[in-house]
Design a protein around this motif. Structure first.
Motif, PDB file in Angstrom:
ATOM      1  N   PRO A  52       0.822  -1.218   0.000  1.00  0.00           N
ATOM      2  CA  PRO A  52       0.000   0.000   0.000  1.00  0.00           C
ATOM      3  C   PRO A  52       0.850   1.259   0.000  1.00  0.00           C
ATOM      4  O   PRO A  52       1.936   1.287   0.594  1.00  0.00           O
ATOM      5  CB  PRO A  52      -0.810  -0.123   1.294  1.00  0.00           C
ATOM      6  CG  PRO A  52       0.010  -1.012   2.177  1.00  0.00           C
ATOM      7  CD  PRO A  52       0.683  -1.998   1.253  1.00  0.00           C
ATOM      8  N   VAL A  53       0.376   2.273  -0.686  1.00  0.00           N
ATOM      9  CA  VAL A  53       1.012   3.590  -0.685  1.00  0.00           C
ATOM     10  C   VAL A  53       0.211   4.468   0.265  1.00  0.00           C
ATOM     11  O   VAL A  53      -0.919   4.841  -0.027  1.00  0.00           O
ATOM     12  CB  VAL A  53       1.041   4.207  -2.094  1.00  0.00           C
ATOM     13  CG1 VAL A  53       1.648   5.603  -2.045  1.00  0.00           C
ATOM     14  CG2 VAL A  53       1.826   3.309  -3.050  1.00  0.00           C
ATOM     15  N   ARG A  54       0.797   4.780   1.405  1.00  0.00           N
ATOM     16  CA  ARG A  54       0.089   5.521   2.451  1.00  0.00           C
ATOM     17  C   ARG A  54       0.474   7.003   2.405  1.00  0.00           C
ATOM     18  O   ARG A  54       1.650   7.332   2.246  1.00  0.00           O
ATOM     19  CB  ARG A  54       0.399   4.927   3.817  1.00  0.00           C
ATOM     20  CG  ARG A  54       0.081   3.430   3.910  1.00  0.00           C
ATOM     21  CD  ARG A  54       0.181   2.921   5.334  1.00  0.00           C
ATOM     22  NE  ARG A  54       0.013   1.478   5.395  1.00  0.00           N
ATOM     23  CZ  ARG A  54      -1.148   0.844   5.363  1.00  0.00           C
ATOM     24  NH1 ARG A  54      -2.270   1.550   5.271  1.00  0.00           N
ATOM     25  NH2 ARG A  54      -1.217  -0.477   5.416  1.00  0.00           N
ATOM     26  N   LEU A  55      -0.527   7.869   2.589  1.00  0.00           N
ATOM     27  CA  LEU A  55      -0.305   9.303   2.483  1.00  0.00           C
ATOM     28  C   LEU A  55      -0.412  10.035   3.812  1.00  0.00           C
ATOM     29  O   LEU A  55      -0.317  11.267   3.842  1.00  0.00           O
ATOM     30  CB  LEU A  55      -1.300   9.915   1.479  1.00  0.00           C
ATOM     31  CG  LEU A  55      -1.252   9.345   0.053  1.00  0.00           C
ATOM     32  CD1 LEU A  55      -2.244  10.076  -0.835  1.00  0.00           C
ATOM     33  CD2 LEU A  55       0.149   9.418  -0.529  1.00  0.00           C
ATOM     34  N   ASP A  56      -0.612   9.315   4.916  1.00  0.00           N
ATOM     35  CA  ASP A  56      -0.615   9.989   6.208  1.00  0.00           C
ATOM     36  C   ASP A  56       0.814  10.420   6.538  1.00  0.00           C
ATOM     37  O   ASP A  56       1.804   9.813   6.096  1.00  0.00           O
ATOM     38  CB  ASP A  56      -1.162   9.072   7.290  1.00  0.00           C
ATOM     39  CG  ASP A  56      -0.309   7.823   7.478  1.00  0.00           C
ATOM     40  OD1 ASP A  56       0.520   7.806   8.407  1.00  0.00           O
ATOM     41  OD2 ASP A  56      -0.436   6.884   6.660  1.00  0.00           O
ATOM     42  N   LEU A  57       0.942  11.486   7.318  1.00  0.00           N
ATOM     43  CA  LEU A  57       2.249  12.087   7.557  1.00  0.00           C
ATOM     44  C   LEU A  57       3.208  11.138   8.262  1.00  0.00           C
ATOM     45  O   LEU A  57       4.405  11.098   7.956  1.00  0.00           O
ATOM     46  CB  LEU A  57       2.096  13.380   8.363  1.00  0.00           C
ATOM     47  CG  LEU A  57       3.400  14.153   8.637  1.00  0.00           C
ATOM     48  CD1 LEU A  57       4.159  14.437   7.351  1.00  0.00           C
ATOM     49  CD2 LEU A  57       3.096  15.442   9.385  1.00  0.00           C
ATOM     50  N   GLU A  58       2.709  10.353   9.209  1.00  0.00           N
ATOM     51  CA  GLU A  58       3.584   9.413   9.910  1.00  0.00           C
ATOM     52  C   GLU A  58       4.214   8.432   8.927  1.00  0.00           C
ATOM     53  O   GLU A  58       5.431   8.167   8.992  1.00  0.00           O
ATOM     54  CB  GLU A  58       2.798   8.658  10.978  1.00  0.00           C
ATOM     55  CG  GLU A  58       3.648   7.684  11.779  1.00  0.00           C
ATOM     56  CD  GLU A  58       2.858   6.970  12.867  1.00  0.00           C
ATOM     57  OE1 GLU A  58       3.468   6.166  13.600  1.00  0.00           O
ATOM     58  OE2 GLU A  58       1.647   7.224  12.990  1.00  0.00           O
ATOM     59  N   SER A  59       3.429   7.909   8.008  1.00  0.00           N
ATOM     60  CA  SER A  59       3.948   6.958   7.023  1.00  0.00           C
ATOM     61  C   SER A  59       4.917   7.632   6.062  1.00  0.00           C
ATOM     62  O   SER A  59       5.954   7.064   5.697  1.00  0.00           O
ATOM     63  CB  SER A  59       2.800   6.325   6.242  1.00  0.00           C
ATOM     64  OG  SER A  59       1.955   5.572   7.094  1.00  0.00           O
ATOM     65  N   LEU A  60       4.589   8.846   5.647  1.00  0.00           N
ATOM     66  CA  LEU A  60       5.464   9.567   4.725  1.00  0.00           C
ATOM     67  C   LEU A  60       6.822   9.865   5.361  1.00  0.00           C
ATOM     68  O   LEU A  60       7.869   9.728   4.713  1.00  0.00           O
ATOM     69  CB  LEU A  60       4.802  10.867   4.277  1.00  0.00           C
ATOM     70  CG  LEU A  60       3.589  10.722   3.359  1.00  0.00           C
ATOM     71  CD1 LEU A  60       2.955  12.085   3.113  1.00  0.00           C
ATOM     72  CD2 LEU A  60       3.983  10.064   2.046  1.00  0.00           C
ATOM     73  N   GLN A  61       6.812  10.292   6.622  1.00  0.00           N
ATOM     74  CA  GLN A  61       8.076  10.570   7.293  1.00  0.00           C
ATOM     75  C   GLN A  61       8.913   9.309   7.446  1.00  0.00           C
ATOM     76  O   GLN A  61      10.133   9.323   7.240  1.00  0.00           O
ATOM     77  CB  GLN A  61       7.824  11.201   8.667  1.00  0.00           C
ATOM     78  CG  GLN A  61       7.247  12.604   8.594  1.00  0.00           C
ATOM     79  CD  GLN A  61       7.244  13.296   9.941  1.00  0.00           C
ATOM     80  OE1 GLN A  61       8.129  14.092  10.236  1.00  0.00           O
ATOM     81  NE2 GLN A  61       6.268  12.975  10.773  1.00  0.00           N
ATOM     82  N   ARG A  62       8.256   8.213   7.793  1.00  0.00           N
ATOM     83  CA  ARG A  62       8.992   6.965   7.972  1.00  0.00           C
ATOM     84  C   ARG A  62       9.603   6.511   6.643  1.00  0.00           C
ATOM     85  O   ARG A  62      10.775   6.106   6.595  1.00  0.00           O
ATOM     86  CB  ARG A  62       8.073   5.888   8.536  1.00  0.00           C
ATOM     87  CG  ARG A  62       8.774   4.548   8.765  1.00  0.00           C
ATOM     88  CD  ARG A  62       7.901   3.570   9.524  1.00  0.00           C
ATOM     89  NE  ARG A  62       6.620   3.341   8.863  1.00  0.00           N
ATOM     90  CZ  ARG A  62       5.455   3.800   9.319  1.00  0.00           C
ATOM     91  NH1 ARG A  62       5.387   4.510  10.424  1.00  0.00           N
ATOM     92  NH2 ARG A  62       4.331   3.539   8.658  1.00  0.00           N
TER      93      ARG A  62
END
Length: 280
Positions: A52-62
């Motif tokens: 999955p391509v996640r767009l929440d900020l926590e996932s993006l930063q990680r």
């Protein structure tokens, strides 16, 4: 844009190598834009690996900061939007129809870009358009040729009140995408993102894609073909014939820390087999 997880601005700046002022100015925007594009590569490994391509900020930063990965437009420009808003910029997310090598006359909205309201006027920013991504923001001014650290771009009015983004190449002007100024919301990008990463005919599902602009050139990888585009010169193309070399190019040329999964080598072998190359 708001969220429960705050952006670690220092970590983002460290990742892209930006050490300038934390001010919401045009000079700051230009510097961050260039640093981001030359450091964080465009890549589609997650859709290729059926992740999955996640767009929440926590996932993006990680993913883009901590794990030293790249991503595509929704990831790049969402992260940039958070960074700019943290600095005090006035930012809106927009959507575009990609016309660059598009087989459809009116393709769906599958691209994200940003609109930024500065004291000097309105600008657009886009750090996620693959092999022809902008390396500087552009004034929202139709008909004006605007130089960037790489190519020259311009915006043209459309009959429906929107804009075309065009780039000047050796063979003339080419259209990248069409957009208007209708603000988009996280729910809109969630829908566009799901389509791009799951639609059976999406190129992100079946092809290996990576891109990164460097100083005086651009790198682009499509499946097992690596192309280097010197600014103003003839491009050079090289075919890759092994999984080992593909991995090395992704790591060294595009600066990626590859995901630790056996499925990656399997997918790379499939890319090479489909291209008629060795998979050893």
């Amino acid at each position: 844009m708001t969220g429960m997880t705050p952006l670690d601005l220092d970590a983002y700046f460290s990742r892209i190598g930006y050490a300038g002022p934390h001010t919401a100015t045009l000079d700051t925007l230009r510097a961050i834009h260039l640093c981001h594009t030359q450091t964080i590569a465009f890549e589609n490994l997650d859709p290729l690996l059926e992740q999955p391509v996640r767009l929440d900020l926590e996932s993006l930063q990680r993913k883009l900061i901590t794990d030293a990965r790249g991503g595509y437009c929704f990831e790049h420009n969402t992260l940039l939007q958070h960074a700019l808003e943290t600095l005090g910029f006035r930012v809106k997310g927009l959507a575009a129809r990609v016309l660059w090598n598009a087989p459809q006359e009116t393709p769906p909205h599958t691209h994200m870009l940003l609109s930024i309201d500065l004291d000097e006027g309105h600008y657009i920013a886009d750090v996620g358009f693959g092999g022809m991504t902008l390396t500087a923001p552009l004034r929202l001014q139709s008909g004006e040729e605007q130089e960037t650290p790489h190519e020259t771009f311009r915006l043209q009015d459309t009959v429906h009140g929107g804009y075309l983004l065009q780039v000047r190449l050796i063979d003339g002007w080419r259209t990248l995408y069409q957009f208007d100024l209708q603000p988009q919301h996280p729910a809109d990008y969630t829908m566009y993102n799901f389509y791009v990463s799951h639609y059976p005919e999406s190129r992100f599902v079946h092809h290996l894609i990576a891109a990164r602009p460097g100083v005086g050139h651009r790198y682009a990888l499509l499946d097992n073909t690596l192309t280097v585009y010197p600014l103003g010169g003839e491009h050079e193309t090289r075919r890759i014939d092994s999984v080992f070399e593909l991995r090395m190019i992704l790591e060294d040329t595009f600066g990626l820390r590859l995901p630790d999964t056996s499925m990656l080598d399997a997918r790379l072998k499939g890319i090479l087999k489909h291209s008629g190359q060795s998979s050893e």
